[in-house]
Design a protein around this motif. Sequence first.
Motif, PDB file in Angstrom:
ATOM      1  N   THR A  83       1.970  11.853 -12.135  1.00 22.46           N
ATOM      2  CA  THR A  83       2.921  10.771 -11.874  1.00 22.46           C
ATOM      3  C   THR A  83       2.705   9.533 -12.729  1.00 22.46           C
ATOM      4  O   THR A  83       3.585   8.673 -12.795  1.00 22.46           O
ATOM      5  N   ALA A 187      16.610   7.153  -5.751  1.00 19.03           N
ATOM      6  CA  ALA A 187      15.546   6.226  -5.371  1.00 19.03           C
ATOM      7  C   ALA A 187      16.119   4.870  -4.984  1.00 19.03           C
ATOM      8  O   ALA A 187      15.697   4.253  -3.985  1.00 19.03           O
ATOM      9  N   VAL A 217       8.661   9.373  -8.369  1.00 22.41           N
ATOM     10  CA  VAL A 217       7.897   8.120  -8.364  1.00 22.41           C
ATOM     11  C   VAL A 217       7.504   7.702  -9.772  1.00 22.41           C
ATOM     12  O   VAL A 217       7.131   6.548  -9.993  1.00 22.41           O
ATOM     13  N   PRO A 221       9.009   3.854  -9.771  1.00 20.77           N
ATOM     14  CA  PRO A 221       7.752   3.563  -9.063  1.00 20.77           C
ATOM     15  C   PRO A 221       7.944   2.791  -7.766  1.00 20.77           C
ATOM     16  O   PRO A 221       7.129   2.910  -6.838  1.00 20.77           O
ATOM     17  N   ARG A 224       7.744   4.656  -4.304  1.00 20.66           N
ATOM     18  CA  ARG A 224       6.527   5.357  -3.891  1.00 20.66           C
ATOM     19  C   ARG A 224       6.231   5.196  -2.409  1.00 20.66           C
ATOM     20  O   ARG A 224       5.851   6.152  -1.730  1.00 20.66           O
ATOM     21  N   THR A 227       8.184   7.715  -0.216  1.00 25.15           N
ATOM     22  CA  THR A 227       8.254   9.088  -0.726  1.00 25.15           C
ATOM     23  C   THR A 227       7.080   9.925  -0.244  1.00 25.15           C
ATOM     24  O   THR A 227       5.933   9.469  -0.253  1.00 25.15           O
TER      25      THR A 227
END
Length: 401
Positions: A83, A187, A217, A221, A224, A227
């Motif tokens: 990631t 997202a 992610v 980011p 996160r 998730t």
Amino acid sequence: MLAQRTSLFDSSGTATARAAAKVAAAAGRNIIDMTAGEIWIELAPTIREGAIDAINRGVNRYTDTIGMMELREALAWKVSLDTGMIWKAEEVSVTSGAKQALFNAAMVLLNPGDEVIIPAPYWTTFPAQVLIAGGVPVFVGTRSSGYVPRVDDIKAAVTERTRVIVVNTPGNPTGAVYDVETLIAIAQLVINRNLWIIFDECYGNFVYGHYTHHSIVSVAPEVRSRTIIVNSFSKSLALTGWRIGYLAGPKEVINAMKALQSHTTSNPNVIAQHAVLAHLQRDDGGYENKLRSQLTGARQVGLNVLSSMTRIPVPEAQGGFYFYLDLSGLLGPPPLTNGAKKTADDVVNTLLSEAGVAAVSGTAFGDTIGLRLSYGIPTEELETGLIRLVEVLDAWNDTTI
């Protein structure tokens, strides 16, 4: 009298298809089985050596409920590499396969009546586990958009009861790989509506051509903290029978899952844990490369055969190791609830009886005109089976039984 929840789901459609293939084979027929989501390849030497070493050392005790600390640290390092973000062992849980990881996620995230958005066609276990947890599956069709959902369609499905969006890329059964723009848009929707993402990337090691697998992610980011990443060694190391999966997520979610798992399975198989740890510590990537090379070759062999179909488009097979056929050219649009049209179930039955080929009907995935074929089987069998399949499907007509 059984509990009411048992009426909410049936046995896995893929398991049922495998069972039908076994019955036909046991009756003495030459069956080429393309139903199972597993890869035929020898065990990784590091896995074998790690397991044997653990047995020789007399390893037989409980570990921590969510896995040995050494394994969780190794997995945190792996997820960090995958990631591009730092993960700690306290954010990782080891489970008895990805199914338990997904089950744990459903049980700790969902309250009765919460809605979960699931793109369709979907892996058969997604909605079943939502129902077990008291949730409500809400399906978003993807056939018209190349099996990757349109974000506008997801938005239209969100209500005040929505709690989770499931993202499965590369997808099972379709093999579709989500593009970066779609992942970022999902997202952003999750952040704006205060939702959760269950991100299933069990087939992430297998993508082809110009396609690339991205962790959500990594490209977003900021999501996160909302998730749950789910993965497994069942596919990436061809260890379906060993039942080792894992997930990564916020520490408070992992703690809740630990409490839940302590009352269900307790720790995953200890020998399998040691075997996977040995692999993570010693492997140089050679086995994974061999696995990808085998699947890449099988995929090309399969596409070469399937390209001769006259009434069915050749599948893209962007990722994973399935060919997902769109049978609308044979069957027409999906039938109405009370319609009499044939469905993928009829095609599966015909293939088994006339071609000796076992496949999984799209009805298992919420799609009455789809067909899933695994190319994880030996290449020689794959080619023979697909030649038989093409012959039967090209000859299909309304009177085919």
